[in-house]
Design an enzyme around this catalytic site. Structure first.
Site, PDB file in Angstrom:
ATOM      1  N   ASN A 175      -6.040  14.617  19.181  1.00 48.73           N
ATOM      2  CA  ASN A 175      -7.422  14.733  19.681  1.00 48.73           C
ATOM      3  C   ASN A 175      -7.932  13.503  20.435  1.00 48.73           C
ATOM      4  O   ASN A 175      -9.117  13.374  20.694  1.00 48.73           O
ATOM      5  CB  ASN A 175      -8.380  15.087  18.528  1.00 48.73           C
TER       6      ASN A 175
ATOM      7  N   HIS B   1       8.043   2.481   6.451  1.00 47.68           N
ATOM      8  CA  HIS B   1       6.775   1.963   6.995  1.00 47.68           C
ATOM      9  C   HIS B   1       6.422   0.575   6.457  1.00 47.68           C
ATOM     10  O   HIS B   1       5.439  -0.010   6.895  1.00 47.68           O
ATOM     11  CB  HIS B   1       5.650   2.942   6.665  1.00 47.68           C
ATOM     12  N   ASP B   2       7.191   0.076   5.500  1.00 51.13           N
ATOM     13  CA  ASP B   2       6.941  -1.266   4.946  1.00 51.13           C
ATOM     14  C   ASP B   2       7.958  -2.285   5.445  1.00 51.13           C
ATOM     15  O   ASP B   2       7.915  -3.451   5.035  1.00 51.13           O
ATOM     16  CB  ASP B   2       7.036  -1.245   3.414  1.00 51.13           C
TER      17      ASP B   2
ATOM     18  N   ASP C 210       4.629   6.206  -5.187  1.00 48.52           N
ATOM     19  CA  ASP C 210       4.371   4.823  -4.792  1.00 48.52           C
ATOM     20  C   ASP C 210       4.478   3.876  -5.999  1.00 48.52           C
ATOM     21  O   ASP C 210       3.890   4.160  -7.051  1.00 48.52           O
ATOM     22  CB  ASP C 210       2.950   4.767  -4.216  1.00 48.52           C
TER      23      ASP C 210
ATOM     24  N   GLU D 200       9.331   4.916  -5.824  1.00 46.79           N
ATOM     25  CA  GLU D 200       9.528   3.582  -5.270  1.00 46.79           C
ATOM     26  C   GLU D 200       9.604   2.633  -6.462  1.00 46.79           C
ATOM     27  O   GLU D 200       8.695   2.607  -7.294  1.00 46.79           O
ATOM     28  CB  GLU D 200       8.357   3.223  -4.360  1.00 46.79           C
TER      29      GLU D 200
ATOM     30  N   ASP E  33       3.168  11.996  -0.734  1.00 46.98           N
ATOM     31  CA  ASP E  33       3.133  10.668  -1.338  1.00 46.98           C
ATOM     32  C   ASP E  33       2.150  10.705  -2.506  1.00 46.98           C
ATOM     33  O   ASP E  33       1.032  11.207  -2.369  1.00 46.98           O
ATOM     34  CB  ASP E  33       2.663   9.655  -0.285  1.00 46.98           C
TER      35      ASP E  33
END
Ligand code: NOJ
Length: 564
Positions: A23, A332-333, A199, A259, A98
């Site tokens: 968008n 992503h870390d 997580d 994790e 997640d």
């Protein structure tokens, strides 16, 4: 070994903020993901892991959740999410969500109640303690710099936050809190999801006394310390996960991956051993720490191939027949795999494919992080103000105050910063990499004109097509999924080679980890009459003698060896 769909699957991780904006607000969203489902299907992945899409004030990009049962406005609505789930299922793919329950956001309704008064019914949903001589209750440091405690005026006590001060830790010792979490998980599972990525799940149980690490009687506290021994694999973690399994997980045919910071294979077995009924897999960090010195993540050292081999071998052997490995080289870390372990300048294609070969030919479930399949790389932004990650920004301030030079700080951000993995997905050579028609929340990597999906799809020799082939091979050869693992020529300085075995078959994987040619001799005692080259990142005559191989820079080869 039990066969399971999640052992045979390849997972694709999506960081929604950076995947595809539909968008024009510069932030990736659910409709954006929906528009790319055919792309994922083409790649051939079986499961999508969606990083948090829940309501959040975004102090840590969604890992600070203010409502577990609603969708972040930036990303869309629950009905968009249902469309996504449906779109995946219709295409024969699965979705794992997640689950971030070590902490919530401080803007969660539970915390708003909890902080009101010491006798509020929600008080014990979080971990509150009085100060000590005008200081924090103990000397624990937060993962994101500074103390792990924040003082709250209202009740004149401190609350614990292992991450940012907007991520207060939940108190898992409180049965009612656990019940709420299980109900919330059930709510998502009843919507039809296929599992959870959990997580920092091995941090949920803290030693109740919350002892300090280096606490002396002195009222001057010199520094904050890592309190891991009091909350990593804490006293009740297995009891709580078994309870969660009994109450929730065991009722569904799903996959779970936790994790798990700082776990050894022995500790990991306690989470994933099949007879313990906890989780299916964990993400360990040993490989991700291979280039860190004693000062931790930002104390950057060159990695050594010998360490990579010994870490992977240890995990392959330790979990064989007991539990199941998760395989990942970035997320992503983490910095981008290609920049970290390959050569993104001289041999981008060759080294990305070599690393992909490693990822897909070990025992375990491979996790591909968005953009990895087209060879996305780390980024170097000119100024700290271009960075958005709370971990980077906090570290920058702390290290400057401690006297580190700006140059050395920026250098470690270039190598290790989490924003390396968070720049927008590069879809095309159009402006903003085709990620958004607006201004992206985090700048695109300037190399998008060369590295992008459109380009990768056109080029039959691209990294993308190599991933696709690896995924297909995994589907065709059980040995790649279930075979045992044995390292070969362990002392070779440049080559990582291993043999997988299942029944009569053997799979030989040979990887040149460097930009220099080298040779490799097959160790004696590997018996076979027939060799079949399954895949390589170079043109190889399939019939070339393999007893002694000449390997080009970053060359990777996989052979199926059979008895006639
Ligand atoms: C691990 C997540 O992957 C990371 O992105 C996050 O910052 C911390 N846990 C805290 O939730």
């Amino acid at each position: 070994m039990d066969k399971k769909w999640w052992k045979e699957s390849v997972v694709y991780q999506i960081y929604p903020r950076s995947f595809k904006d539909s968008n024009g607000d510069g932030i990736g969203d659910l409709q954006g993901i929906i528009s790319k489902l055919d792309y994922l299907k083409m790649l051939g992945v079986h499961v999508v892991w969606l990083c948090p899409v829940y309501q959040s004030p975004n102090d840590d990009n969604g890992y600070d959740i203010s409502n577990y049962q609603s969708i972040m406005d930036d990303f869309g609505t629950l009905s968009d999410w249902e469309e996504l789930l449906d779109g995946l299922h219709t295409r024969g793919m699965k979705l794992i969500m997640d689950l971030v329950v070590n902490h919530s956001s401080d803007e969660h309704a539970w915390f708003a109640e909890s902080r009101k008064s010491a006798d509020n019914p929600y008080r014990d949903y979080y971990i509150w303690r009085p100060g000590q001589n005008g200081l924090e209750p103990n000397d624990w440091g937060s993962f994101f710099s500074g103390p792990a405690w924040e003082y709250d005026e209202q009740t004149r006590e401190y609350f614990l936050h292992l991450f940012s001060k907007k991520q207060p830790d939940l108190n898992w010792d409180h049965p009612q809190l656990r019940r709420e979490i299980y109900d919330m998980m059930t709510w998502w599972l009843d919507k039809g999801i296929d599992g959870f990525r959990m997580d920092v799940i091995n941090l949920i149980s803290k030693v109740p006394e919350l002892p300090g690490v280096a606490q002396e009687s002195s009222s001057v506290r010199p520094a904050y310390h890592f309190g891991g021994k009091y909350f990593v694999n804490g006293p009740h973690v297995h009891e709580y996960l078994q309870e969660m399994n009994r109450e929730v997980l065991s009722k569904y045919d799903i996959m779970t991956v936790g994790e798990a910071i700082g776990v050894t294979p022995e500790e990991a077995s306690l989470y994933v051993a099949e007879d313990r009924n906890e989780l299916n897999m964990v993400f360990h960090f040993e490989l991700m720490e291979v280039d860190s010195g004693p000062g931790g993540k930002w104390d950057v050292r060159p990695w050594k191939l010998a360490d990579i081999k010994s870490i992977i071998s240890k995990w392959q052997t330790a979990l064989h027949g007991k539990g199941w490995n998760s395989l990942y080289l970035n997320n992503h870390d983490q910095p981008r795999m290609l920049s970290r372990f390959g050569d993104d300048i001289n041999y981008p294609k060759e080294s990305a494919k070599m690393l992909a070969t490693l990822l897909h030919t070990l025992q375990g479930t491979p996790y591909i992080y968005q953009g990895e399949e087209i060879g996305m790389t780390n980024v170097k932004f000119g100024s700290i103000s271009d960075y958005k990650d709370i971990e980077i920004l906090n570290m920058y301030k702390e290290y400057l105050a401690d006297g580190h030079s700006e140059e050395s700080i920026m250098n470690s951000i270039y190598i290790k910063g989490r924003d390396n993995g968070r720049t927008p997905m590069q879809w095309s050579a159009e402006l903003q990499a085709g990620f958004t028609t607006g201004t992206p929340w985090l700048a695109v990597n300037p190399n998008y004109r060369d590295i992008n999906v459109e380009q990768a799809l056109k080029d039959p020799d691209s990294i993308f097509h190599y991933y696709k082939k690896l995924i297909e091979l995994r589907g065709q050869h059980e040995i790649i999924v279930y075979g045992s693992y044995m390292i070969l020529a362990e002392d070779h300085e440049q080559v990582y080679a291993y043999l997988r075995r299942l029944g009569e078959e053997q799979l030989l994987v040979v990887l040149n980890f460097f930009g220099k040619p080298t040779s490799f001799m097959l160790p004696a005692g590997i018996d076979f009459q027939e060799q079949k080259l399954l895949i390589s990142n170079y043109d190889v005559d399939p019939l070339t003698e393999i007893i002694s191989m000449e390997l080009r820079p970053y060359e990777a080869r996989v052979y199926l060896l059979k008895h006639a």
